[in-house]
Design a protein around this motif. Structure first.
Motif, PDB file in Angstrom:
ATOM      1  N   LYS A  14      21.882  75.861  56.098  1.00 47.89           N
ATOM      2  CA  LYS A  14      22.301  76.615  54.912  1.00 47.89           C
ATOM      3  C   LYS A  14      23.451  75.912  54.212  1.00 47.89           C
ATOM      4  CE  LYS A  14      23.957  81.171  53.464  1.00 47.89           C
ATOM      5  NZ  LYS A  14      24.357  82.530  53.907  1.00 47.89           N
ATOM      6  N   TYR A  15      24.408  75.422  55.002  1.00 45.81           N
ATOM      7  CA  TYR A  15      25.560  74.741  54.406  1.00 45.81           C
ATOM      8  C   TYR A  15      25.119  73.488  53.654  1.00 45.81           C
ATOM      9  CZ  TYR A  15      29.922  72.130  54.009  1.00 45.81           C
ATOM     10  OH  TYR A  15      30.982  71.421  53.521  1.00 45.81           O
ATOM     11  N   GLN A  16      24.254  72.683  54.282  1.00 44.57           N
ATOM     12  CA  GLN A  16      23.850  71.417  53.675  1.00 44.57           C
ATOM     13  C   GLN A  16      23.029  71.645  52.394  1.00 44.57           C
ATOM     14  OE1 GLN A  16      24.601  68.297  54.265  1.00 44.57           O
ATOM     15  NE2 GLN A  16      25.851  68.639  56.092  1.00 44.57           N
ATOM     16  N   THR A  17      22.271  72.703  52.361  1.00 45.08           N
ATOM     17  CA  THR A  17      21.390  72.923  51.194  1.00 45.08           C
ATOM     18  C   THR A  17      22.059  73.715  50.078  1.00 45.08           C
ATOM     19  OG1 THR A  17      20.462  74.861  52.325  1.00 45.08           O
ATOM     20  CG2 THR A  17      19.255  72.778  52.515  1.00 45.08           C
ATOM     21  N   THR A  18      23.188  74.402  50.379  1.00 43.65           N
ATOM     22  CA  THR A  18      23.799  75.255  49.342  1.00 43.65           C
ATOM     23  C   THR A  18      25.268  74.953  49.061  1.00 43.65           C
ATOM     24  OG1 THR A  18      24.416  76.976  50.952  1.00 43.65           O
ATOM     25  CG2 THR A  18      22.232  77.142  49.920  1.00 43.65           C
ATOM     26  N   SER A  19      25.985  74.399  50.025  1.00 43.71           N
ATOM     27  CA  SER A  19      27.442  74.322  49.876  1.00 43.71           C
ATOM     28  C   SER A  19      28.042  72.928  50.015  1.00 43.71           C
ATOM     29  CB  SER A  19      28.121  75.230  50.922  1.00 43.71           C
ATOM     30  OG  SER A  19      27.620  76.545  50.853  1.00 43.71           O
ATOM     31  N   ALA A  20      27.305  71.996  50.607  1.00 48.13           N
ATOM     32  CA  ALA A  20      27.892  70.699  50.925  1.00 48.13           C
ATOM     33  C   ALA A  20      28.224  69.904  49.678  1.00 48.13           C
ATOM     34  CB  ALA A  20      26.929  69.890  51.811  1.00 48.13           C
ATOM     35  N   TRP A  21      29.310  69.116  49.754  1.00 49.88           N
ATOM     36  CA  TRP A  21      29.685  68.207  48.688  1.00 49.88           C
ATOM     37  C   TRP A  21      28.745  67.001  48.696  1.00 49.88           C
ATOM     38  CZ3 TRP A  21      33.808  69.353  45.393  1.00 49.88           C
ATOM     39  CH2 TRP A  21      34.601  70.434  45.795  1.00 49.88           C
ATOM     40  N   LEU A  22      28.730  66.293  47.594  1.00 51.95           N
ATOM     41  CA  LEU A  22      27.863  65.115  47.535  1.00 51.95           C
ATOM     42  C   LEU A  22      28.259  64.081  48.582  1.00 51.95           C
ATOM     43  CD1 LEU A  22      25.537  63.638  45.935  1.00 51.95           C
ATOM     44  CD2 LEU A  22      27.389  62.355  44.862  1.00 51.95           C
ATOM     45  N   TRP A  23      29.574  63.914  48.783  1.00 49.54           N
ATOM     46  CA  TRP A  23      29.997  62.900  49.762  1.00 49.54           C
ATOM     47  C   TRP A  23      29.477  63.249  51.165  1.00 49.54           C
ATOM     48  CZ3 TRP A  23      32.816  64.340  53.957  1.00 49.54           C
ATOM     49  CH2 TRP A  23      33.572  65.514  53.889  1.00 49.54           C
ATOM     50  N   GLU A  24      29.252  64.556  51.416  1.00 50.29           N
ATOM     51  CA  GLU A  24      28.688  64.942  52.707  1.00 50.29           C
ATOM     52  C   GLU A  24      27.219  64.551  52.787  1.00 50.29           C
ATOM     53  OE1 GLU A  24      30.759  68.768  54.433  1.00 50.29           O
ATOM     54  OE2 GLU A  24      30.463  69.038  52.263  1.00 50.29           O
ATOM     55  N   HIS A  25      26.532  64.567  51.655  1.00 49.77           N
ATOM     56  CA  HIS A  25      25.154  64.080  51.629  1.00 49.77           C
ATOM     57  C   HIS A  25      25.131  62.555  51.759  1.00 49.77           C
ATOM     58  CE1 HIS A  25      23.432  67.923  49.518  1.00 49.77           C
ATOM     59  NE2 HIS A  25      23.933  68.146  50.721  1.00 49.77           N
ATOM     60  N   GLN A  26      26.148  61.893  51.186  1.00 52.07           N
ATOM     61  CA  GLN A  26      26.260  60.454  51.402  1.00 52.07           C
ATOM     62  C   GLN A  26      26.396  60.163  52.897  1.00 52.07           C
ATOM     63  OE1 GLN A  26      29.306  59.856  47.804  1.00 52.07           O
ATOM     64  NE2 GLN A  26      28.842  57.907  48.803  1.00 52.07           N
ATOM     65  N   ALA A  27      27.208  60.943  53.565  1.00 51.29           N
ATOM     66  CA  ALA A  27      27.414  60.739  55.000  1.00 51.29           C
ATOM     67  C   ALA A  27      26.124  60.948  55.785  1.00 51.29           C
ATOM     68  CB  ALA A  27      28.502  61.675  55.523  1.00 51.29           C
ATOM     69  N   LEU A  28      25.262  61.860  55.291  1.00 46.07           N
ATOM     70  CA  LEU A  28      23.999  62.132  55.980  1.00 46.07           C
ATOM     71  C   LEU A  28      23.070  60.918  56.011  1.00 46.07           C
ATOM     72  CD1 LEU A  28      22.608  65.671  55.049  1.00 46.07           C
ATOM     73  CD2 LEU A  28      23.251  64.821  57.305  1.00 46.07           C
ATOM     74  N   GLN A  38      16.228  65.678  48.081  1.00 48.07           N
ATOM     75  CA  GLN A  38      16.414  66.609  46.954  1.00 48.07           C
ATOM     76  C   GLN A  38      16.377  65.852  45.621  1.00 48.07           C
ATOM     77  OE1 GLN A  38      20.126  68.628  47.506  1.00 48.07           O
ATOM     78  NE2 GLN A  38      19.389  69.908  49.186  1.00 48.07           N
ATOM     79  N   THR A  39      15.907  66.535  44.580  1.00 47.36           N
ATOM     80  CA  THR A  39      15.963  65.970  43.228  1.00 47.36           C
ATOM     81  C   THR A  39      17.393  66.099  42.704  1.00 47.36           C
ATOM     82  OG1 THR A  39      13.670  66.584  42.816  1.00 47.36           O
ATOM     83  CG2 THR A  39      15.043  66.128  40.880  1.00 47.36           C
ATOM     84  N   ARG A  40      17.949  64.984  42.213  1.00 46.07           N
ATOM     85  CA  ARG A  40      19.334  64.983  41.761  1.00 46.07           C
ATOM     86  C   ARG A  40      19.424  64.468  40.325  1.00 46.07           C
ATOM     87  NH1 ARG A  40      19.663  64.014  47.269  1.00 46.07           N
ATOM     88  NH2 ARG A  40      21.272  65.230  48.334  1.00 46.07           N
ATOM     89  N   ASP A  41      20.384  64.990  39.604  1.00 42.85           N
ATOM     90  CA  ASP A  41      20.666  64.500  38.256  1.00 42.85           C
ATOM     91  C   ASP A  41      21.267  63.111  38.384  1.00 42.85           C
ATOM     92  OD1 ASP A  41      21.712  63.845  35.784  1.00 42.85           O
ATOM     93  OD2 ASP A  41      22.577  65.819  35.410  1.00 42.85           O
ATOM     94  N   LEU A  99      20.025  58.501  47.837  1.00 44.87           N
ATOM     95  CA  LEU A  99      20.106  59.830  47.227  1.00 44.87           C
ATOM     96  C   LEU A  99      19.366  59.883  45.885  1.00 44.87           C
ATOM     97  CD1 LEU A  99      23.841  60.703  48.007  1.00 44.87           C
ATOM     98  CD2 LEU A  99      21.796  61.509  49.200  1.00 44.87           C
ATOM     99  N   ARG A 100      19.335  58.778  45.188  1.00 45.39           N
ATOM    100  CA  ARG A 100      18.670  58.743  43.869  1.00 45.39           C
ATOM    101  C   ARG A 100      17.157  58.669  43.997  1.00 45.39           C
ATOM    102  NH1 ARG A 100      16.219  58.941  40.008  1.00 45.39           N
ATOM    103  NH2 ARG A 100      16.502  58.054  37.907  1.00 45.39           N
ATOM    104  N   ASN A 101      16.658  57.971  45.030  1.00 51.94           N
ATOM    105  CA  ASN A 101      15.237  57.615  45.058  1.00 51.94           C
ATOM    106  C   ASN A 101      14.439  58.172  46.229  1.00 51.94           C
ATOM    107  OD1 ASN A 101      15.141  55.588  42.701  1.00 51.94           O
ATOM    108  ND2 ASN A 101      16.814  54.782  43.981  1.00 51.94           N
ATOM    109  N   ALA A 102      15.080  58.777  47.218  1.00 52.41           N
ATOM    110  CA  ALA A 102      14.341  59.262  48.394  1.00 52.41           C
ATOM    111  C   ALA A 102      13.335  60.349  48.024  1.00 52.41           C
ATOM    112  CB  ALA A 102      15.315  59.786  49.456  1.00 52.41           C
ATOM    113  N   VAL A 103      13.578  61.060  46.930  1.00 48.97           N
ATOM    114  CA  VAL A 103      12.636  62.092  46.500  1.00 48.97           C
ATOM    115  C   VAL A 103      11.256  61.498  46.225  1.00 48.97           C
ATOM    116  CG1 VAL A 103      13.345  61.893  44.067  1.00 48.97           C
ATOM    117  CG2 VAL A 103      12.260  64.001  44.879  1.00 48.97           C
ATOM    118  N   HIS A 104      11.229  60.260  45.791  1.00 50.49           N
ATOM    119  CA  HIS A 104       9.958  59.590  45.496  1.00 50.49           C
ATOM    120  C   HIS A 104       9.553  58.604  46.593  1.00 50.49           C
ATOM    121  CE1 HIS A 104      10.140  61.359  41.545  1.00 50.49           C
ATOM    122  NE2 HIS A 104      11.298  60.741  41.271  1.00 50.49           N
TER     123      HIS A 104
END
Length: 906
Positions: A735-749, A775-778, A825-830
């Protein structure tokens, strides 16, 4: 090898005399020979004799003669091997001691009452320790038995009847001991049961016959000698209460087995062996017709025992598997642990069997305790035929072959290494002479200049400062002499392996000062000159290695054997060994923490040695270091959990997730571990229990013990950071990763993975990780946040030098890592393949293959990252905290990184 023409009747005068004395004995031998001889059978045989009217001593002697006659017949008939003979004799020895002790104790308690401890108020029993071959479970057919008598606690007997006369416990057990010896060893018309030797007791023949635990402890601490350690290796309690035996074991073990690797044992056993050999030589000179001592002579049984037991004394304090009392078992263990080559162990076991069989046949002749070939030709021929040879020369040739094999292995371990390398000494500069000379600094400087040392004057000052330091001057003379000899031997080796000779000497002196108080370490380097050279090569190549070895001199042992030092890690075997060693000390947290550290250090020094030799790429080394951390984390979690008395399940539903360098499998020698803790357990006590598990884990990893620390732990990447819970449920993490985490935390992932613990949680984590990364990101917002985070990191690590900071400067490693994270993060969706935890180099190349960046540039930047890592690694090996190099050295690599950055972020 049995010769069927050699029968008990023709081979053993003892057997013939005993058999002819009673016509019924042949039938009894035949009947008993069909039984599996054990204490129950011995008890039945003894009962038969006492029922027929024999006293207990007479009955025991008759059983003894029957047992030996049976073994002679089975052995010479090819029905019994060495194991059966020695096992049967040992079991009978135990039975005889236990039976007579029970009878004697009952008799004396009827007269004097029950011996009782003064402090505990509990009844006391005499513990009979079997030493030598009885203790080791390998008793001869005609051997004496070495015994020691002890009891737990002083006090006096408690009378239960008016006519009983009380005695002190010491006097009571002294009387018990005397009666026990008489019951076993007095010669009667039935012979004797066992000759008894009490010479191994504290203070030998001049000491009291029995000793309390306090007396034993004081003696071993104050007066115990090296040769007694060798003797007490075999000590085995034949009688006594289990609790008393455990208490006695705790007294004996620290005396016999040192907590460190005790290479001083080699010299002690060498000296003891020399005394034995000198005595054998004197006896052979006095009685030349009684040569070929198969026990004490060159290449004899004792040398095999020494070969096995020197490893016990050296390593038994750290490895419980080496505390077995049996020579045969220890030899097999040495092969399993690769301390001896398996083929050599097989040869030694074959020689041991040959020599022990020959020893038994020498004793079969007349039931005599002898170890030498008989003087007359007729008896020699009988022995030869018992061994399966047609004549004496054939036996002597086989004997010489086995003794030569044993002697060769013995000399390889025990030859005096100090004298083997005398040629390395420079006759014109004996340090031991000049160090105390009034003009010693000038003389040493001249010597070092002659050896082409740089900064010879400074090196001479340092050498003298070390020698005159209070720490070294307070050492025993023997240790100071060894230290001087080691320095003397080291100087030519430093010249051989190093250009920076004074620097290397300084590192070596730091190391020698640290280990100087441990005579065992000095002994190791003295006994194994190749280990000294390896130390010098290692500290010459790396300041970090020098400091690591100085902090952990226990690792000297790892430098002895090329096979283990150069072997590729077997991580499954490492995990099994780790589990076994941790299980040896349940509940002993301090020891278990040290076990983890010792195993970590040992594996690390092996990898370091391979690294310094150029056998490992930076990537391969990082893989190994990461795997090592994974295994240690898993072992730690499992051990802590098993120690929780209130755990609600056998295996915890708990996992450790690795981030950062451990997550990306890019760990270095001194890297900390970035981790978070997840659980999946609905039990109401689970959150608190798993929080306790995580806290204990951090303590076990980071606590300073005598063996150092294991790893520094960073848990800042857990959900909500420093303000978050120490452990999270897998559902709350998702829940935290999908709703609350900062981008830098996704970088760490992008550099996160399951490390240890419950595999199902690990699989769920990986699914969550992939979901988040895809995830799709702007793209505009993504670029903005990545650049902002990069600027924060850059500002936090300013570089005010002219050098290039490989990690933090523009065009360095952080830039490469950020670009990879951005691309994922930019391209994993595809492109789902981008979520793979395959490392930055592989991900860069994959991005090129997928057309996300220029293919040629992806390869160039990947190579730049590899170059940066290798440079960083080499700089860290020299002890520098910051990895910085001249700008020109990496200009091409930096340009490539800057070019890729521009294509992604400009």
């Amino acid at each position: 090898m049995t010769n069927l023409s050699s029968t008990p009747i023709t081979a053993s005068r003892f057997y013939t005399r005993w058999l002819n004395a009673d016509a019924s004995r042949a039938q009894r031998v035949a009947e008993v020979g069909k039984l599996s001889l054990n204490s129950v059978i011995f008890g039945e045989l003894l009962q038969n004799e006492t029922d027929a009217g024999a006293s207990l001593p007479a009955a025991m002697r008759r059983v003894r003669n029957l047992v030996i006659a049976t073994l002679i017949q089975r052995d010479l008939g090819g029905l019994a091997d060495l194991a059966e003979v020695v096992d049967t004799m040992t079991t009978f020895g135990d039975f005889a001691v236990q039976t007579h002790l029970a009878a004697v104790s009952t008799e004396l308690m009827a007269i004097h009452g029950t011996p009782t401890g003064h402090e505990s108020g509990e009844s006391q029993e005499m513990i009979v320790l079997g030493m030598g071959k009885l203790g080791g479970g390998e008793l001869n057919v005609s051997s004496d038995i070495d015994l020691i008598f002890v009891y737990a606690e002083d006090g006096e007997t408690v009378a239960t009847a008016p006519e009983q006369r009380t005695l002190s416990n010491h006097e009571f057990f002294t009387r018990v001991g005397k009666k026990l010896i008489a019951a076993l060893s007095e010669i009667t018309e039935d012979g004797f049961t066992f000759r008894v030797d009490m010479a191994l007791r504290p203070n030998g023949a001049s000491g009291p016959l029995v000793a309390s635990f306090n007396m034993v402890e004081e003696y071993l601490i104050v007066q115990g000698r090296e040769w007694e350690r060798y003797a007490w290796v075999k000590a085995r309690a034949l009688t006594g209460k289990p609790s008393d035996i455990d208490a006695l074991e705790k007294i004996i073990r620290p005396f016999v087995y040192r907590r460190y690797l005790d290479y001083g044992s080699i010299d002690a056993i060498r000296n003891m062996h020399a005394q034995i050999r000198a005595e054998v030589t004197r006896q052979e000179a006095r009685h030349p017709d009684r040569s070929n001592n198969v026990k004490l002579g060159r290449g004899g049984i004792r040398e095999i025992e020494f070969l096995a037991q020197v490893f016990q004394l050296i390593r038994g304090g750290r490895d419980a598997a080496l505390r077995d009392r049996s020579t045969r078992n220890i030899l097999r263990t040495l092969a399993e642990k690769e301390l001896f080559k398996p083929e050599v162990v097989e040869q030694l076991l074959h020689a041991y069997t040959f020599l022990r069989n020959l020893e038994h046949r020498l004793q079969y002749l007349d039931d005599a305790q002898t170890h030498t070939l008989p003087p007359n030709a007729a008896d020699q021929l009988i022995v030869a035929q018992m061994m399966g040879y047609h004549d004496v020369p054939a036996l002597l040739a086989a004997l010489e072959e086995q003794r030569t094999l044993v002697a060769t292995q013995f000399d390889e371990i025990f030859s005096d290494k100090k004298n083997d390398h005398a040629a390395d000494d420079r006759a014109h500069a004996e340090l031991s002479a000049v160090l105390t000379d009034s003009d010693s600094e000038r003389v040493i400087e001249a010597y070092l200049l002659d050896l082409s040392f740089d900064h010879a004057a400074d090196a001479a000052k340092r050498l003298l400062a070390t020698w005159h330091s209070p720490r070294l001057q307070s050492l025993p003379e023997a240790s100071r002499n060894k230290l001087v000899a080691l320095v003397n031997a080291s100087l030519p080796l430093i010249v051989k392996v190093s250009e920076a000779r004074s620097t290397t000497l300084g590192r070596l002196l730091d190391f020698l000062e640290t280990i100087a108080r441990r005579a065992a370490y000095l002994a190791l380097l003295t006994e194994y000159p190749h280990a000294l050279e390896r130390v010098i090569r290692m500290i010459a190549a790396s300041d970090w290695a020098a400091k690591y070895l100085t902090r952990h001199p226990l690792l000297l042992d790892e430098l002895l054997d090329d096979r283990t030092l150069k072997a590729a890690p077997d991580w499954n075997a490492f995990a099994r060994d780790c589990r076994q060693r941790l299980d040896e000390t349940p509940g002993d947290t301090e020891r278990q923490m040290d076990v983890l550290r010792e195993m970590h250090h040992a594996q690390l020094i092996r990898l370091l040695a391979q690294d310094l030799l150029g056998d490992l790429s930076v990537e391969r080394l990082a893989d190994h270091l990461s795997e090592l951390a994974d295994r240690l984390v898993a072992a730690t979690i499992q051990t802590i959990w098993k120690g929780f008395p209130n755990r609600h399940r056998e295996e915890p539903k708990f996992s450790v997730i690795a981030y950062g360098k451990l997550g990306g499998k890019e760990l270095g020698y001194a890297s900390d571990l970035d981790v978070i803790f997840l659980y999946d357990d609905d039990d109401q006590e689970a959150p608190a229990l798993y929080a306790k598990l995580a806290q204990r884990f951090i303590t076990w990893m980071t606590a300073h013990t005598p063996a150092g620390i294991l790893f520094d732990i960073d848990i800042a990447l857990r959900p909500d950071g420093a303000s978050g819970l120490l452990v999270s449920s897998i559902s709350s993490f998702e829940k935290y990763q999908t709703t609350s985490a900062w981008l830098w935390e996704h970088q760490a992932l992008t550099r996160a993975r399951f490390c240890a613990g419950d595999a199902e949680i690990g699989a769920r984590f990986e699914a969550i990780r992939e979901k988040v990364l895809r995830q799709t990101r702007d793209p505009v917002e993504l670029k903005k946040e990545v650049l902002e985070m990069r600027k924060k990191l850059h500002d936090a690590h300013p570089n005010r030098t002219e050098l290039f900071d490989l990690k933090h400067d523009t065009g360095g490693m952080i830039d490469i890592e950020f670009m990879v994270q951005f691309l994922v993060l930019r391209n994993a969706v595809h492109h789902p393949r981008l979520t793979g935890d395959i490392g930055n180099i592989a991900l860069l190349k994959l991005c090129g293959e997928l057309g996300l960046i220029d293919t040629a540039l992806s390869v160039t930047v990947a190579d730049a990252y590899r170059t940066f890592r290798k440079l960083q690694h080499n700089i860290r090996l020299q002890g520098a905290e910051r990895a910085r190099v001249e700008q020109e050295r990496v200009a091409t690599e930096v340009a490539a990184v800057v070019a890729l950055w521009a294509t992604l972020f400009s």
